[in-house]
Write a protein that holds these residues in place. Structure first.
Motif, PDB file in Angstrom:
ATOM      1  N   LEU A 100       0.805  -1.012   0.041  1.00 59.95           N
ATOM      2  CA  LEU A 100       0.030  -0.034  -0.242  1.00 59.95           C
ATOM      3  C   LEU A 100       0.835   1.316  -0.086  1.00 59.95           C
ATOM      4  O   LEU A 100       0.627   2.355  -0.654  1.00 59.95           O
ATOM      5  N   ALA A 101       2.011   1.440   0.646  1.00 62.17           N
ATOM      6  CA  ALA A 101       2.786   2.391   0.809  1.00 62.17           C
ATOM      7  C   ALA A 101       3.739   2.694  -0.493  1.00 62.17           C
ATOM      8  O   ALA A 101       3.504   3.875  -1.054  1.00 62.17           O
ATOM      9  N   ILE A 102       4.025   1.668  -1.058  1.00 59.57           N
ATOM     10  CA  ILE A 102       4.684   1.682  -2.479  1.00 59.57           C
ATOM     11  C   ILE A 102       3.872   2.041  -3.332  1.00 59.57           C
ATOM     12  O   ILE A 102       4.168   2.893  -4.325  1.00 59.57           O
ATOM     13  N   MET A 103       2.658   1.743  -3.508  1.00 64.21           N
ATOM     14  CA  MET A 103       1.604   1.974  -4.404  1.00 64.21           C
ATOM     15  C   MET A 103       1.092   3.474  -4.382  1.00 64.21           C
ATOM     16  O   MET A 103       1.083   4.097  -5.378  1.00 64.21           O
ATOM     17  N   SER A 104       1.045   3.912  -3.169  1.00 67.15           N
ATOM     18  CA  SER A 104       0.688   5.166  -2.831  1.00 67.15           C
ATOM     19  C   SER A 104       1.830   6.241  -3.385  1.00 67.15           C
ATOM     20  O   SER A 104       1.560   7.145  -4.270  1.00 67.15           O
ATOM     21  N   ILE A 105       2.832   5.780  -2.985  1.00 64.70           N
ATOM     22  CA  ILE A 105       4.141   6.556  -3.504  1.00 64.70           C
ATOM     23  C   ILE A 105       4.280   6.747  -5.065  1.00 64.70           C
ATOM     24  O   ILE A 105       4.595   7.768  -5.769  1.00 64.70           O
ATOM     25  N   SER A 106       4.183   5.429  -5.399  1.00 64.89           N
ATOM     26  CA  SER A 106       4.220   5.409  -7.080  1.00 64.89           C
ATOM     27  C   SER A 106       3.153   6.201  -7.855  1.00 64.89           C
ATOM     28  O   SER A 106       3.549   6.884  -8.731  1.00 64.89           O
TER      29      SER A 106
ATOM     30  N   SER B   4       3.327   7.857  10.444  1.00 66.13           N
ATOM     31  CA  SER B   4       2.006   7.714  10.454  1.00 66.13           C
ATOM     32  C   SER B   4       1.482   8.168   8.987  1.00 66.13           C
ATOM     33  O   SER B   4       2.044   9.056   8.551  1.00 66.13           O
ATOM     34  N   ALA B   5       0.354   7.337   8.590  1.00 65.24           N
ATOM     35  CA  ALA B   5      -0.194   7.909   7.183  1.00 65.24           C
ATOM     36  C   ALA B   5      -1.406   8.352   7.514  1.00 65.24           C
ATOM     37  O   ALA B   5      -2.235   8.572   6.703  1.00 65.24           O
ATOM     38  N   LYS B   6      -1.605   8.811   8.715  1.00 65.94           N
ATOM     39  CA  LYS B   6      -2.997   9.311   8.973  1.00 65.94           C
ATOM     40  C   LYS B   6      -3.613  10.806   8.239  1.00 65.94           C
ATOM     41  O   LYS B   6      -4.751  10.890   8.095  1.00 65.94           O
ATOM     42  N   TYR B   7      -2.473  11.517   7.976  1.00 66.60           N
ATOM     43  CA  TYR B   7      -2.709  12.684   7.066  1.00 66.60           C
ATOM     44  C   TYR B   7      -2.453  12.731   5.708  1.00 66.60           C
ATOM     45  O   TYR B   7      -3.000  13.465   5.005  1.00 66.60           O
ATOM     46  N   ALA B   8      -2.186  11.496   5.346  1.00 67.53           N
ATOM     47  CA  ALA B   8      -1.854  11.168   3.994  1.00 67.53           C
ATOM     48  C   ALA B   8      -3.179  11.337   3.036  1.00 67.53           C
ATOM     49  O   ALA B   8      -3.110  12.036   2.017  1.00 67.53           O
ATOM     50  N   PRO B   9      -4.098  10.720   3.260  1.00 63.97           N
ATOM     51  CA  PRO B   9      -5.424  10.821   2.392  1.00 63.97           C
ATOM     52  C   PRO B   9      -5.662  12.314   2.145  1.00 63.97           C
ATOM     53  O   PRO B   9      -6.122  12.792   1.169  1.00 63.97           O
TER      54      PRO B   9
ATOM     55  N   LEU C 109      -5.927  11.297 -10.793  1.00 62.93           N
ATOM     56  CA  LEU C 109      -4.996  10.448 -10.339  1.00 62.93           C
ATOM     57  C   LEU C 109      -4.696  10.604  -8.973  1.00 62.93           C
ATOM     58  O   LEU C 109      -4.356   9.563  -8.193  1.00 62.93           O
ATOM     59  N   CYS C 110      -5.090  11.626  -8.331  1.00 64.17           N
ATOM     60  CA  CYS C 110      -5.059  11.731  -6.877  1.00 64.17           C
ATOM     61  C   CYS C 110      -6.082  10.960  -6.039  1.00 64.17           C
ATOM     62  O   CYS C 110      -5.696  10.537  -4.959  1.00 64.17           O
ATOM     63  N   LEU C 111      -7.242  10.702  -6.793  1.00 70.24           N
ATOM     64  CA  LEU C 111      -8.137   9.845  -6.157  1.00 70.24           C
ATOM     65  C   LEU C 111      -7.804   8.498  -5.853  1.00 70.24           C
ATOM     66  O   LEU C 111      -7.954   8.048  -4.568  1.00 70.24           O
ATOM     67  N   PRO C 112      -7.146   7.722  -6.798  1.00 70.07           N
ATOM     68  CA  PRO C 112      -6.636   6.486  -6.019  1.00 70.07           C
ATOM     69  C   PRO C 112      -5.450   6.406  -5.131  1.00 70.07           C
ATOM     70  O   PRO C 112      -5.378   5.647  -4.385  1.00 70.07           O
ATOM     71  N   CYS C 113      -4.575   7.659  -5.311  1.00 67.99           N
ATOM     72  CA  CYS C 113      -3.724   7.932  -4.148  1.00 67.99           C
ATOM     73  C   CYS C 113      -4.273   7.858  -2.807  1.00 67.99           C
ATOM     74  O   CYS C 113      -3.960   7.261  -1.896  1.00 67.99           O
ATOM     75  N   ALA C 114      -5.254   8.821  -2.806  1.00 69.20           N
ATOM     76  CA  ALA C 114      -6.020   8.909  -1.535  1.00 69.20           C
ATOM     77  C   ALA C 114      -6.305   7.449  -1.100  1.00 69.20           C
ATOM     78  O   ALA C 114      -6.448   7.216   0.210  1.00 69.20           O
ATOM     79  N   TRP C 115      -7.330   6.920  -1.714  1.00 67.29           N
ATOM     80  CA  TRP C 115      -7.689   5.408  -1.513  1.00 67.29           C
ATOM     81  C   TRP C 115      -6.622   4.726  -0.810  1.00 67.29           C
ATOM     82  O   TRP C 115      -7.054   3.804   0.231  1.00 67.29           O
ATOM     83  N   LEU C 116      -5.619   4.638  -1.376  1.00 63.57           N
ATOM     84  CA  LEU C 116      -4.543   3.513  -1.051  1.00 63.57           C
ATOM     85  C   LEU C 116      -3.824   4.056   0.277  1.00 63.57           C
ATOM     86  O   LEU C 116      -3.613   3.168   1.073  1.00 63.57           O
ATOM     87  N   ALA C 117      -3.475   5.327   0.385  1.00 61.26           N
ATOM     88  CA  ALA C 117      -3.164   6.087   1.651  1.00 61.26           C
ATOM     89  C   ALA C 117      -4.173   5.641   2.707  1.00 61.26           C
ATOM     90  O   ALA C 117      -3.743   5.360   3.897  1.00 61.26           O
TER      91      ALA C 117
ATOM     92  N   LYS D 275      -6.264   3.070   2.999  1.00 63.23           N
ATOM     93  CA  LYS D 275      -6.227   1.690   3.303  1.00 63.23           C
ATOM     94  C   LYS D 275      -4.900   1.450   4.128  1.00 63.23           C
ATOM     95  O   LYS D 275      -4.939   0.584   4.952  1.00 63.23           O
ATOM     96  N   LEU D 276      -3.827   2.075   3.850  1.00 61.24           N
ATOM     97  CA  LEU D 276      -2.534   1.931   4.496  1.00 61.24           C
ATOM     98  C   LEU D 276      -2.873   2.415   5.744  1.00 61.24           C
ATOM     99  O   LEU D 276      -2.366   1.835   6.958  1.00 61.24           O
ATOM    100  N   HIS D 277      -3.354   3.521   6.051  1.00 58.09           N
ATOM    101  CA  HIS D 277      -3.700   3.912   7.501  1.00 58.09           C
ATOM    102  C   HIS D 277      -4.542   2.969   8.271  1.00 58.09           C
ATOM    103  O   HIS D 277      -4.239   2.605   9.587  1.00 58.09           O
ATOM    104  N   LYS D 278      -5.442   2.437   7.865  1.00 54.23           N
ATOM    105  CA  LYS D 278      -6.494   1.436   8.305  1.00 54.23           C
ATOM    106  C   LYS D 278      -5.656   0.184   8.574  1.00 54.23           C
ATOM    107  O   LYS D 278      -6.014  -0.552   9.551  1.00 54.23           O
ATOM    108  N   ALA D 279      -4.589  -0.102   7.537  1.00 51.54           N
ATOM    109  CA  ALA D 279      -3.928  -1.634   8.038  1.00 51.54           C
ATOM    110  C   ALA D 279      -2.822  -1.190   9.197  1.00 51.54           C
ATOM    111  O   ALA D 279      -2.410  -2.105   9.470  1.00 51.54           O
ATOM    112  N   CYS D 280      -2.651  -0.017   9.427  1.00 51.10           N
ATOM    113  CA  CYS D 280      -1.588   0.220  10.359  1.00 51.10           C
ATOM    114  C   CYS D 280      -1.795   0.071  11.934  1.00 51.10           C
ATOM    115  O   CYS D 280      -2.912   0.394  12.147  1.00 51.10           O
ATOM    116  N   ASP D 281      -0.822  -0.697  12.550  1.00 53.21           N
ATOM    117  CA  ASP D 281      -0.911  -0.770  13.890  1.00 53.21           C
ATOM    118  C   ASP D 281       0.284  -1.012  14.684  1.00 53.21           C
ATOM    119  O   ASP D 281       1.124  -1.090  13.912  1.00 53.21           O
ATOM    120  N   GLY D 282       0.542  -1.117  15.893  1.00 55.53           N
ATOM    121  CA  GLY D 282       1.606  -1.110  16.399  1.00 55.53           C
ATOM    122  C   GLY D 282       2.543   0.217  16.647  1.00 55.53           C
ATOM    123  O   GLY D 282       1.799   1.146  16.305  1.00 55.53           O
TER     124      GLY D 282
END
Length: 436
Positions: free
Chosen positions: A233-239, A294-299, A415-423, A425-432
């Protein structure tokens, strides 16, 4: 923020920071001096100008796609400081070739048969240089910095990089091309001296054979990284972010010349504003996150970036061009009633972009073991470069199809819309401890 700036007093950080800053400066001084001279002095139609800008971008990116797996293996299994010294030594030779090309094109000698091929060869070689340096500049940080310093160090590297891009970009538009030819060689020499001061960063792994089969090793590296959901998710968002960025950078020179009817100093200003915005965003997000990866502000950040691109499109569409046969000078552009709104939109694009991408780079190096950081960054570079090449092809295809650069901006914003969606998903997937 003050804690992050204190890293600039540390030998474990400062030489790397200076080396990276000078490398980014040189890349952009050389590339922009070349592109701006060719766009404004050699070609005289929007299609050819866009083609050349896209070709230059693609040639610089191609080594990242081909050689990132090899560079990641070397960075993880050899002393990173030693590799830096070899890479910065090679930069001196590369810039001598580039300086020769700039000198020939300035003198009008064999422009199409020798000068431009030499320039593109040097640009490709600088792409190779950056491919081998790229994984090191991020992977060395967790090895030299404490855990609570990594995000701040990453932010400083990004901010310094874009300040260097700013300086190189501005100079490329202001100084004569023959002065740029001398400047790139001098900068390479200083960068080599700074690189020799980077402290040793030996491999944390047992030495194993390097796989020099670039296709097999690339597939193995990407496959071994992308199966981890968070990294995927992180790599696809950056890409996707860099696909957007590559199209924008391709569009800037022909857009400034043909839509805004302004000279090359304004094209440099555009790239400079973009660099300032990325630097602002890099520092701002570190303050917002208080050093926490954290990715919480990325979307929200990338949605803000898309909104600013749409606003930039609107201002460009309303722009009143200069009278036929004339070009706006730097001062004429600043006096234009739409100049400030246009600049503000571009600054917003870049600031939100910096806020989006910096935490994701920090995430790449902190979510894996330190001994795997370089290969993770290398896998990211492979996917990033592939997406940037796709972005270059899209820009060329849209231009061939007759779509103006102003209208292309709307497609870039989408193209920013799929970036936001991936970011998201990354934020929701993160824990720890590494995620919010």
């Amino acid at each position: 923020m003050k804690a992050s700036l204190r890293l600039l007093n540390k030998r474990r950080f400062l030489p790397l920071f200076i080396t990276q800053l000078l490398g980014a400066f040189n890349d952009n001084l050389f590339k922009n001096a070349m592109v701006l001279f060719v766009v404004y002095q050699v070609y005289n139609d929007e299609r050819s100008e866009t083609w050349f800008s896209a070709l230059a971008t693609g040639i610089f990116i191609l080594p990242f796609f081909l050689l990132s797996a090899l560079s990641g293996q070397l960075a993880d299994q050899r002393d990173k400081a030693v590799i830096i010294r070899w890479v910065k030594g090679a930069e001196i030779a590369i810039m001598l070739v580039g300086a020769t090309g700039l000198g020939l094109i300035w003198a009008g000698i064999a422009v199409h048969t020798l000068a431009i091929p030499l320039l593109l060869l040097a640009l490709f070689a600088m792409g190779v240089h950056s491919t081998f340096f790229g994984p090191i500049k991020y992977a060395i940080l967790p090895q030299h910095l404490h855990d609570d310093e990594v995000l701040g160090g990453t932010g400083l590297v990004e901010a310094g990089t874009y300040i260097a891009i700013l300086a190189g970009t501005i100079l490329a538009g202001l100084i004569p091309v023959e002065v740029a030819a001398v400047g790139i060689v001098i900068t390479a020499l200083i960068g080599f001296a700074a690189g020799r001061r980077v402290p040793s960063a030996p491999s944390l792994l047992e030495r194993t054979p390097i796989d020099f089969h670039i296709i097999r090793s690339s597939i193995t590296l990407v496959r071994g990284t992308m199966h981890i959901r968070r990294l995927f998710l992180a790599i696809m968002s950056i890409s996707l972010f860099w696909a957007v960025g590559s199209i924008l950078f391709i569009q800037f020179p022909p857009l400034v010349k043909n839509v805004l009817t302004a000279d090359k100093s304004v094209a440099s200003l555009f790239l400079a504003i973009f660099s300032i915005g990325i630097a602002i965003g890099s520092i701002a997000i570190n303050r917002l996150l208080c050093g926490h990866v954290s990715a919480k502000y990325a979307p929200a950040s990338v949605i803000g970036m898309g909104a600013c691109i749409v606003a930039f499109h609107v201002v460009c569409a309303l722009w009143t061009p200069a009278p036929a046969g004339q070009m706006l000078s730097f001062s004429d552009f600043l006096a234009h009633p739409m100049a400030m709104p246009l600049s503000a939109c571009l600054l917003g694009v870049a600031t939100f972009g910096g806020m989006f991408v910096v935490p994701l780079y920090a995430f790449l190096t902190t979510t894996v073991e330190k001994c795997e950081a370089a290969r993770t960054v290398a896998a990211n570079n492979i996917v990033n470069s592939g997406m940037m090449v796709v972005g270059s092809v899209i820009a060329i295809g849209l231009t061939i199809a007759g779509l103006s650069v102003v209208k292309q901006l709307l497609l870039v914003a989408l193209l920013c819309l799929p970036c936001a969606w991936l970011a998201w998903k990354l934020h929701k997937a993160c824990d720890g401890p590494v995620c919010a």
